[in-house]
Write an enzyme that holds these catalytic residues in place. Structure first.
Site, short mmCIF file in Angstrom:
data_model
loop_
_atom_site.label_atom_id
_atom_site.label_comp_id
_atom_site.label_asym_id
_atom_site.label_seq_id
_atom_site.Cartn_x
_atom_site.Cartn_y
_atom_site.Cartn_z
CB SER A 42 18.87 -38.01 -26.89
OG SER A 42 18.21 -39.21 -26.60
CE LYS B 209 19.44 -40.97 -29.30
NZ LYS B 209 17.95 -40.87 -29.16
CE1 TYR C 144 22.12 -44.29 -28.31
CE2 TYR C 144 21.21 -45.73 -26.63
CZ TYR C 144 21.08 -44.65 -27.47
OH TYR C 144 19.90 -43.92 -27.47
CE1 TYR D 100 14.45 -37.93 -27.50
CE2 TYR D 100 13.84 -36.09 -26.11
CZ TYR D 100 14.67 -37.15 -26.40
OH TYR D 100 15.72 -37.43 -25.56
CB VAL E 53 15.91 -38.69 -21.33
CG1 VAL E 53 17.06 -39.45 -20.72
CG2 VAL E 53 14.60 -39.03 -20.66
#
Lengths: 312, 312, 312, 312
Positions: free
Chosen positions: A68, A71, A196, A248, A266
């Site tokens: 992540s 991102k 992705y 998160y 993660v």
């Protein structure tokens, strides 16, 4: 707000050794087989100061995938490719309070666009906006951008992790088809997910991540060359999201306890930065119940308190 | 509780003509192009009594696709193929109060299995349970079963509707991948959806649907041959679901206003039945805001009141 | 569809004794102290046939409070007081799939009126619609109606349970204020809740509940006097709701497994009926995870199968 | 990061006049009658620099009630009264993405405690934690604290607004009873709400709010006396919440567009601050669709861009 690097370099190894113990309270991500192999007790960190000084400790050389964390970089690239207006037509600016792969708000809140670019739904849409004629070209552009920010050609796709993601990511497929149905995702689902999955599988080290963080801390300017790699406005947007949604649904707590822009993955990786001063790369695969590196969050809290990093 | 077929055959044509007017308050489904071509003001119905008598009126010959009506038949077939225990390990027995394609409860209510077999999520899982080595074989088995219940080889796949469904059904793909991720769907997504899209695209007439309803009204026994086509227990299960969940999230109102087992489809078709007595096939493409044939529901209410059909 | 009462009276005592064992798998409701005192292993039942014959077994004389069973009777009374249109302006007709005290749909589904009169939110609104100048008068009217249907002046308010409800029912207060804010509840909250708590605290026996069920089974006509106590149309509405929503969010399963109109209460009581034939009162305080008498549901399933009661 | 006050004092009046036009795109809050009387086109602001300099423009003297702005001060007072651990046992640290009076997460996310102290549910719990033997005493302590931070005895309860709140706030009652049922709220509902309604009804001016903001900008130290009014740690917590949750569910966008800690109220008031530098009080009763002063947000964006205030 200056960090005493002499003090830091003396103490960091001891802190890292001590904080490995937190790993016992967390667990390595198992949702894809490749991540489950990560060493539970590993903990490594690199801090890269604007002056050029770096300090590392623990397992800073352990390679890990961005997951992540990527991102943040696809958001920056999409902003540079398409501009602010085009990006925020497709994705919102608000934290959600829901888990990262939740679909609730896509169904409940009209017009069904993702709340922000750091949850999975938002990141998938962002990836779809990148320029490039094929998933391969888009992926290569992301990788080049990551390498440019890292000032290092080391970052590369981990093919095993990529394949593992692509095979098991049914929840992401579900998200993507929902977005397609909501007419938020204009591109085809599988090519978009291919981009992705690849961005998540970019393998890095703490030093590389710290260097990327430093560029953001430096308002988008490469500290070595003085060249602007990202417009300052877009860096500001990214840093804002990192504070409100980067960790998160523990972002609010992190803002209080640590108070600096950060984004976790993660894999147990964390990208963080102290604006105007330094970038941080961290790896600690054991995660807490919110999906953030358990030892990593504790270590950043210690550092923020000691060196008074909080923006607040 | 016997319906006066003489009275019915006299009055039905007039009622149908009068009730066409309700179509103006509804709208033809547009989510797939093929459905949008249906004639807005059409209204047709056939009633098939156990004695063999049938009455039709209006556009009873207008062919239409089963759409969600097919969920009743795949449920029956899955129960016959796999048994009650295997089916209800994968799908629940409760109405939801949500729209037919909602994903909320899959995320909110553990263990994330569909609440019942008549919402899309549940029907997709049911289709995945059918015996057959390929989507083609499964689809052919459904078609054979439908023809057997209809006592007619007329029902056939409408290839245009099938392709139209397959191309546009991203919400169903999203549901299926979510179910896959929840480990409720064991089969691959696309082959399962292929079966699902095909079952929705079976083209029928009111007479055929009325005959299928009659078999259910007759506890699974073919009224012509006396042969048991479906075990009575499974027919009871299907009728229960038709009462509690058959008319989307207007099922409760339909139970009060009409009070008979029924299942509607987005084509404007309705399968209904009066237990022990007769089966009904109806087509009226203009839908109300819950997705049921607007003129059809009004007509069934009239008939139920006049002939005292309600189970309650 | 006739029940063999000779067979029933012979076998019922043995079945009841055997089915007490199910109580061990459930638990007595503890949310109000008074309910927690109920005997865990108790199980009692009375069946009252239209002919006048009754059969009882087990702890049929154990008094219990109506709790949610009362919702059926206040619905009937409100329909008689205000008419169908006024009632359904304030409450819907659909099952929810949510737990009985859920507030989700009040917030999520416009216009924020309760989905049906058998969930708490709906029942509170229904109670507010009853005629009467004060909570006392409304409560007395409910009690009189219950006694009239029971053909017995035995039912009375259990003051301890009433006080216990009134003191602890904060979730119901929360629901009521939400309804007030949504402008669905026009009356003041506390007087309305006072009526609601009192109706829940009406104490009855199995014989009384069975007699009430018989009146519903007999389409609202008192089987002893032939007098219509409730218009048939309203009885039909009540029976429809009992089938679609009467057993909390296990109503769908109960429709399949038992197939008769029924309403349960958290006291472990169940009101059920076989249309045209008989009424049932049952008490079994140990509840399953959906809030229904665990032994009671199993016993009703046995009886329905043996005597072929299912409507479906 | 220093604001040029000379430039500011020259330009501010013109900007305020120009930005009044935004009011036409918004609307004055109508949920309580008293708020509905506010002048739609009003816009006023005061900036108070640490050096003592203040600049005001427009309707800076228009009195307004704190409404949700008070949540910041009760949070600080509760932290001082009870300590961090006790407060965060009862309320979380995360933004929600839901509207300010939503109850969804209280039902959906265990253990049902409010996500943060700046949504209504959280603020009600916070008010319940304040020391004081009666609602009056608690309210007086809040008022004294507000006056102390304002360095002014001007702030006082607006009794009309208080009564108006108390009479109409059924959604807040619903929230409070839900919290009571979840055992998050230990105190009685009505006394707690009485405190909450009073804190919302504290009437202030822009100058007073700016002075309160300045104390927070100055890490809790009174800039006039040098006395610590609030421990720095608690100020940090408050500022973090203001960034992540201070502007309702437009907080993320505000962080990007303005980038400073701020809290808005439904009266159209905004408390904001530039850390280390200045406090801001603003009033503009016309609200945007998220409930924030529409002209106010635009004006703060302009100021932040011109004087480079963003933390990011």
């Amino acid at each position: 707000m200056t960090t005493d690097f002499r003090d830091l370099s003396e103490r960091l190894p001891g802190w890292v050794e001590a904080y490995r113990a937190y790993a016992a309270e967390g667990g390595v991500a198992t949702y894809i087989p490749e991540l489950a192999h990560a060493p539970q007790r590993a903990l490594g960190i690199t801090l890269h100061h604007r002056s050029g000084t770096t300090v590392s400790a623990g397992d800073a050389d352990l390679p890990f995938t961005l997951q992540s964390i990527s991102k943040v970089f696809t958001l920056l690239l999409a902003l540079m490719d398409r501009g602010e207006r085009a990006v925020f037509e497709k994705v919102g600016m608000e934290p959600t309070g829901d888990v990262f792969n939740s679909m609730l708000k896509l169904e409940l809140v009209q017009p069904g666009k993702p709340f922000n670019p750091l949850i999975n739904a938002g990141a998938i849409v962002v990836s779809s906006l990148l320029l490039g004629d094929s998933p391969e070209e888009k992926s290569q552009r992301i990788l080049r951008f990551v390498r440019e920010l890292a000032g290092d050609d080391g970052p590369a796709f981990n093919e095993d992790v990529y394949r593992s993601e692509a095979e098991t990511a049914n929840r992401n497929r579900s998200l993507a088809y929902f977005l397609k149905d909501n007419k938020v995702l204009d591109e085809d689902v599988e090519p978009t997910l291919d981009v992705y999955f690849r961005q998540c599988a970019i393998e890095v080290t703490c030093a590389q991540v710290a260097r990327m963080g430093l560029v953001l801390a430096n308002d988008g300017v490469d500290p070595a060359t003085g060249r602007e790699l990202v417009p300052r406005r877009f860096v500001r947007i990214a840093k804002s999201f990192m504070v409100t949604c980067g960790m998160y649904n523990a972002s609010g707590e992190f803002a209080i306890q640590v108070g600096i822009p950060a984004k976790s993955g993660v894999s147990g990786g964390i990208l963080a930065l102290v604006p105007g001063e330094l970038g941080i790369g961290l790896i600690g695969p054991a995660l807490n119940d919110k999906g953030n590196s358990i030892a990593g969050v504790h270590l950043l809290k210690l550092l923020s308190e000691r060196y008074d990093w909080s923006l607040f």
